[in-house]
Write an enzyme that holds these catalytic residues in place. Structure first.
Site, short mmCIF file in Angstrom:
data_model
loop_
_atom_site.label_atom_id
_atom_site.label_comp_id
_atom_site.label_asym_id
_atom_site.label_seq_id
_atom_site.Cartn_x
_atom_site.Cartn_y
_atom_site.Cartn_z
N PHE A 283 0.82 -1.22 0.00
CA PHE A 283 0.00 0.00 0.00
C PHE A 283 0.85 1.26 0.00
O PHE A 283 0.37 2.33 -0.39
CB PHE A 283 -0.96 0.00 1.19
CG PHE A 283 -0.38 0.52 2.48
CD1 PHE A 283 -0.53 1.86 2.82
CD2 PHE A 283 0.30 -0.31 3.34
CE1 PHE A 283 0.00 2.36 4.01
CE2 PHE A 283 0.82 0.17 4.53
CZ PHE A 283 0.68 1.51 4.87
N LYS A 284 2.12 1.16 0.42
CA LYS A 284 2.97 2.35 0.45
C LYS A 284 3.13 2.97 -0.94
O LYS A 284 3.41 4.17 -1.06
CB LYS A 284 4.34 1.99 1.02
CG LYS A 284 4.31 1.34 2.40
CD LYS A 284 3.83 2.30 3.46
CE LYS A 284 3.71 1.65 4.82
NZ LYS A 284 4.97 1.37 5.48
N ASP A 285 2.96 2.18 -1.99
CA ASP A 285 3.05 2.72 -3.35
C ASP A 285 1.99 3.79 -3.61
O ASP A 285 2.20 4.68 -4.43
CB ASP A 285 2.89 1.61 -4.40
CG ASP A 285 4.07 0.67 -4.45
OD1 ASP A 285 5.21 1.14 -4.30
OD2 ASP A 285 3.85 -0.55 -4.64
N MET B 23 3.71 6.84 -2.26
CA MET B 23 5.09 7.06 -2.69
C MET B 23 5.18 7.36 -4.19
O MET B 23 6.04 8.15 -4.61
CB MET B 23 5.95 5.86 -2.33
CG MET B 23 7.37 6.22 -2.03
SD MET B 23 7.55 7.28 -0.56
CE MET B 23 7.30 6.09 0.73
N THR C 103 7.89 0.65 3.39
CA THR C 103 8.16 2.04 3.04
C THR C 103 9.44 2.18 2.25
O THR C 103 9.52 2.92 1.27
CB THR C 103 8.25 2.92 4.32
OG1 THR C 103 6.96 3.00 4.92
CG2 THR C 103 8.72 4.32 3.99
#
Length: 471
Positions: free
Chosen positions: A111-113, A116, A144
């Site tokens: 989910f960090k994409d 980011m 992350t």
């Protein structure tokens, strides 16, 4: 829109400014002077928008100084072909009135994409506009780091210095980060745990002469730009949950696996903006400091020695940086009260806000729970057997706690955190077989890895950055 520090020692700044700064110069976290409120008619008007178009609308409420056409180009690039799904964020039913919001369609399968990839376009845009450079300093407990490195690899005017804890990430997570060969990517492995890495990041961000001399910034979840980008998928999730009843204002519940408190605070921002979220359900693992806080009102971060290594390692965090933002709101956005509270926390190791505890659920809609390794195995197995959906152990923490709070009258969204391929050992333990790896992923696991090993020593880190920073 202007931004200030939770601790009151920062002049009001623009969104472009805080994208590059990350941590406020006084050691606090950046917050908007006023959270923008969106009326229900406007939210309803967004129903037919694509994900990039929705991102433009939500992020544009915070990044008010950028030309609309430039923001549109940034979000179009951020949420493009690098995502596996045409919708960017699909939704998958896993039970009666319970859905996963599939946030791991991006290049690093986590989910960090979602945030980011936005920062990977937005920060270079600001740097180019200003003719500046930036050295990104971050700490990661798993996802992350890879998301940041894949977003900024080979980007101009940027270098990434990412700290990660020795032996605390899965083999897949290590391979995603350490196999990169781009000259602007520096993987620094620390003899310690995530909280040690994060503490060093805060120390260097608090050293203002060093920070300015080396143009340090951060893309950890202490960077408000990330949280703003993550607000978007809460709006997307509510719109998809209500697609069968357009015009509805009925609320949803959202369960969020939580480590550093950034993901769920994005949901709090969305809720305060006017999105109909009844409850935000925080799910932790055996490192249940946040669960203790929401149940008792007493916040007692644990030491590195007390932080347990679990099968949901990205949540092996015992000092959640972003909790400061919620406490700031609980204390009436009063920087003097906030500074006093955190000074007391530093001095005695605990923060007693028990008198405010009833407000957590009543005013902010926040409840919590903690799960165990056995719970994760059960959730993975049952979701696979009953819904034919394979989930990772962090998502399994969310599924476990969501079930405790499930209400048949209110849709429950569980935020997926990563693909199960990243945590193969736990999946095998749960269902007796490993997730199938594509040829590209198998090749990644076999590539040579490149790291710099250091002690838990801020001076050693300082020397390395000074030598390798982009100027």
């Amino acid at each position: 829109m202007q931004y200030v520090s939770t601790r009151g020692g920062m002049d009001p700044a623009s969104f472009s400014d805080i994208l590059l700064e990350g941590l406020a110069p006084d050691g606090g976290l950046v917050m908007p002077t006023e959270i923008p409120v969106i009326d229900q008619v406007t939210i309803e008007s967004w129903r037919e928008l694509s994900y990039p178009q929705l991102a433009r609308e939500v992020i544009g409420r915070y990044w008010t100084e950028i030309p609309t056409k430039d923001l549109e180009q940034i979000v179009t690039a951020a949420y493009g072909d690098q995502f596996c799904s045409d919708h960017v964020v699909p939704r998958t039913q896993i039970g009666d009135n319970t859905w996963l919001l599939d946030l791991s369609q991006g290049p690093t399968l986590a989910f960090k994409d979602m945030a980011m990839q936005f920062l990977g376009e937005a920060i270079p845009y600001v740097l180019t506009e200003r003719g500046e450079t930036l050295n990104i300093l971050g700490a990661t407990s798993g996802d992350t780091g890879s998301a940041a490195e894949h977003a900024f690899a080979a980007k101009p005017n940027v270098a990434v210095f990412m700290l990660s804890p020795q032996g605390r990430m899965s083999a897949f997570q290590r391979a995603q980060m350490y196999s990169l060969t781009d000259q602007n990517i520096h993987n620094i492995v620390v003899d310690g745990v995530f909280d040690d890495c994060q503490h060093m990041v805060k120390q260097l961000n608090g050293d203002l002469p060093f920070k300015r001399a080396n143009t340090l910034g951060t893309v950890n979840s202490i960077n408000l730009g990330r949280l703003v980008a993550q607000c978007v998928y809460y709006f997307w999730g509510w719109l998809r949950a209500s697609d069968e009843h357009p015009g509805s204002t009925e609320p949803i519940d959202v369960t969020v696996p939580s480590g550093n408190f950034g993901n769920i605070f994005s949901g709090q921002l969305a809720r305060l903006m006017g999105l109909p979220i009844r409850r935000l359900v925080l799910a932790t693992n055996e490192n249940d400091v946040l669960n203790e806080f929401f149940r008792t009102g007493v916040y007692t971060p644990r030491s590195a020695q007390e932080t347990v290594a679990t099968s949901s390692p990205s949540m092996d965090i015992s000092k959640a940086s972003n909790l400061e933002r919620l406490i700031y709101l609980v204390l009436g956005s009063d920087p003097i009260k906030l500074s006093g509270a955190f000074q007391a926390l530093d001095e005695v190791g605990t923060l007693d806000l028990s008198r405010y505890q009833p407000r957590f659920a009543e005013e902010f809609g926040m409840v919590s729970g903690a799960s165990t390794h056995a719970d994760r195995l059960t959730a993975i197995r049952q979701t696979w057997e009953h819904a034919h959906v394979l989930i990772d152990p962090h998502t399994a923490d969310g599924v476990t706690i969501a079930e405790q709070y499930r209400d048949d009258s209110v849709p429950m969204l569980v935020l997926e955190t990563a693909k199960p391929e990243k945590f193969s050992d736990t999946v095998v333990e749960a269902i007796g077989q490993a997730p199938e790896l594509s040829e590209d992923l198998q090749n990644m696991l076999e590539r040579e890895q490149h790291i710099i090993e250091i002690r838990d020593n801020v001076d050693q880190l300082r020397d390395y950055i000074a030598e390798h920073a982009v100027r």
